[in-house]
Scaffold this active site. Structure first.
Site, short mmCIF file in Angstrom:
data_model
loop_
_atom_site.label_atom_id
_atom_site.label_comp_id
_atom_site.label_asym_id
_atom_site.label_seq_id
_atom_site.Cartn_x
_atom_site.Cartn_y
_atom_site.Cartn_z
N ARG A 108 -10.01 0.62 8.29
CA ARG A 108 -9.35 -0.74 8.54
C ARG A 108 -10.54 -1.43 9.23
NH1 ARG A 108 -3.70 0.00 8.21
NH2 ARG A 108 -2.73 -1.51 9.63
N LYS A 139 0.99 -1.26 0.07
CA LYS A 139 0.27 0.10 -0.04
C LYS A 139 0.97 1.27 0.09
CE LYS A 139 -2.24 -1.23 3.85
NZ LYS A 139 -1.49 -2.61 4.29
N ARG A 145 -0.49 -9.37 13.08
CA ARG A 145 -0.90 -8.34 12.19
C ARG A 145 -2.05 -8.82 10.89
NH1 ARG A 145 4.09 -5.33 10.76
NH2 ARG A 145 3.07 -4.42 9.02
N ARG A 167 11.15 -1.29 10.80
CA ARG A 167 9.95 -0.82 11.80
C ARG A 167 9.93 -1.93 12.84
NH1 ARG A 167 4.73 0.11 8.10
NH2 ARG A 167 3.75 -1.16 9.73
N ARG A 188 11.46 -5.44 4.63
CA ARG A 188 11.44 -4.20 4.68
C ARG A 188 12.50 -3.50 5.48
NH1 ARG A 188 5.54 -1.76 5.32
NH2 ARG A 188 5.93 -3.06 7.37
P1 AP5 Z 1 4.92 -1.46 1.85
O1 AP5 Z 1 4.38 -0.50 0.65
O2 AP5 Z 1 5.32 -1.04 3.08
O3 AP5 Z 1 3.47 -2.56 2.19
P2 AP5 Z 1 2.41 -1.95 3.21
O4 AP5 Z 1 0.80 -2.47 2.60
O5 AP5 Z 1 2.06 -0.28 3.25
O6 AP5 Z 1 2.41 -2.42 4.56
P3 AP5 Z 1 2.40 -1.89 6.09
O7 AP5 Z 1 3.31 -3.06 6.73
O8 AP5 Z 1 2.83 -0.49 6.21
O9 AP5 Z 1 0.91 -2.16 6.18
P4 AP5 Z 1 0.15 -2.14 7.73
O10 AP5 Z 1 -1.19 -2.08 7.19
O11 AP5 Z 1 0.44 -3.27 8.32
O12 AP5 Z 1 0.78 -1.02 8.36
P5 AP5 Z 1 0.64 0.41 8.98
O13 AP5 Z 1 1.62 1.28 8.78
O14 AP5 Z 1 -0.46 0.92 8.06
O15 AP5 Z 1 5.60 -2.90 1.35
C1 AP5 Z 1 6.21 -3.86 2.34
C2 AP5 Z 1 7.52 -4.56 1.72
O16 AP5 Z 1 7.19 -5.31 0.48
C3 AP5 Z 1 8.54 -3.38 1.42
O17 AP5 Z 1 9.77 -3.69 1.72
C4 AP5 Z 1 8.37 -3.15 -0.08
O18 AP5 Z 1 9.59 -2.83 -0.61
C5 AP5 Z 1 7.92 -4.44 -0.66
N1 AP5 Z 1 7.07 -4.59 -1.97
C6 AP5 Z 1 5.89 -3.84 -1.87
N2 AP5 Z 1 5.52 -4.09 -3.05
C7 AP5 Z 1 6.23 -5.15 -3.71
C8 AP5 Z 1 6.01 -5.84 -4.54
N3 AP5 Z 1 5.15 -5.53 -5.64
N4 AP5 Z 1 6.93 -6.96 -4.76
C9 AP5 Z 1 7.97 -7.16 -3.98
N5 AP5 Z 1 8.05 -6.55 -2.90
C10 AP5 Z 1 7.21 -5.25 -2.72
O19 AP5 Z 1 -0.26 0.26 10.33
C11 AP5 Z 1 0.78 0.07 11.41
C12 AP5 Z 1 -0.16 -0.16 12.78
O20 AP5 Z 1 -0.86 1.22 12.83
C13 AP5 Z 1 -1.28 -0.96 12.69
O21 AP5 Z 1 -0.74 -2.52 13.07
C14 AP5 Z 1 -2.00 -0.57 13.79
O22 AP5 Z 1 -1.85 -0.73 15.07
C15 AP5 Z 1 -2.03 0.91 13.60
N6 AP5 Z 1 -2.96 1.52 12.56
C16 AP5 Z 1 -2.81 1.83 11.32
N7 AP5 Z 1 -4.01 2.31 10.89
C17 AP5 Z 1 -4.76 2.12 11.63
C18 AP5 Z 1 -6.44 2.05 11.40
N8 AP5 Z 1 -6.92 2.42 10.30
N9 AP5 Z 1 -6.92 1.36 12.46
C19 AP5 Z 1 -6.28 1.23 13.54
N10 AP5 Z 1 -4.92 1.14 13.69
C20 AP5 Z 1 -4.23 1.43 12.72
MG MG Z 2 2.43 0.90 4.81
#
Ligand code: AP5
Ligand code: MG
Length: 215
Positions: free
Chosen positions: A88, A13, A171, A160, A127
């Protein structure tokens, strides 16, 4: 235009949001990035969120809705916004719909990034991110030019805290229990656009761009 990027942790994402927001002039709003910034600044919200985040659980809906509606209301990019990681839960989606409707706005597209659990685990555990500009790398799939250093600003890359394998497993579990129901929620509203997110970063970008051009 308001676009939502939906998908499991590690679906890509954040990687895609940076590209798509630039191409379409959208403001990139990542709930995870905003929460990490709040933690860094040690705000009250950051302190309340940290324990949930470190354990791989979701931060309570009321805190997230208030935080995101505040950001969505600020003057930003001319063409609208790209929501990454929000909503989410069904409660967040309902709250967002209601608050947007009060402002005379609505979601235009929900891109559902489909990728299996084994691949998301591979992606998240490899990552590295730049703490200065947020650029995302992967040690195998998209490594930086110089090991451990951001290509754009030279800052040392970091991992992270919630990318530790046991937290990643939680997660993914949380995603299936609490976020996956949003697929049916948005499908029933005619907004869902599925994308095969298991391909290369470039291939996924092409698919999402194609969808966004239909609006
Ligand atoms: P990346 O682009 O970083 O993936 P992402 O989908 O953004 O993954 P996240 O880990 O950020 O998602 P998340 O939803 O768990 O975390 P968030 O920060 O939102 O890519 C991942 C890796 O893959 C990278 O190394 C990249 O280079 C590689 N990659 C990407 N595309 C690729 C491809 N096509 N091929 C190969 N490699 C690839 O949330 C963190 C925490 O915050 C949550 O756990 C929760 O506690 C809280 N939180 C956030 N939002 C909310 C909400 N709305 N409600 C409640 N709690 C929330
Ligand atoms: Mg992300």
């Amino acid at each position: 235009m308001i676009v939502v990027l939906l998908g499991p942790p590690g679906a890509g994402k954040g990687t895609q949001a940076v590209r798509i927001s630039k191409t379409f002039g959208l403001q990139h709003l990542s709930s995870g990035d905003i929460l990490r910034a709040e933690r860094k600044e040690m705000t009250e919200l950051g302190r309340k969120a940290q324990d949930y985040m470190d354990r791989g659980h979701l931060v309570p809906d009321d805190l997230i809705l208030a935080m995101m509606m505040d950001r969505i209301g600020r003057p930003g990019a001319a063409n609208g916004c790209l929501l990454d990681g929000f909503p989410r839960t069904v409660a967040q989606a309902e709250g967002l719909d209601k608050r947007l409707s009060d402002r005379g706005a609505k979601i235009d597209i929900v891109v559902n990034m489909e990728v299996d659990d084994a691949e998301v685990t591979r992606r998240v555990t490899g990552r590295w991110s730049c703490p200065t500009d947020g650029r995302i790398y992967h040690e195998m799939f998209s490594p930086p030019g110089k090991a451990g250093m951001c290509d754009d600003c030279g800052t040392a890359l970091t991992r992270r805290k919630d990318d530790e394998p046991s937290v990643v497993a939680q997660r993914v579990k949380t995603y299936h229990a609490e976020t996956k129901p949003l697929v049916a929620y948005y499908q029933s509203r005619g907004l869902l656009r599925p994308v095969d997110a298991s391909g290369t970063v470039d291939a996924v970008t092409v698919s999402i761009e194609k969808i966004c051009r239909t609006k």
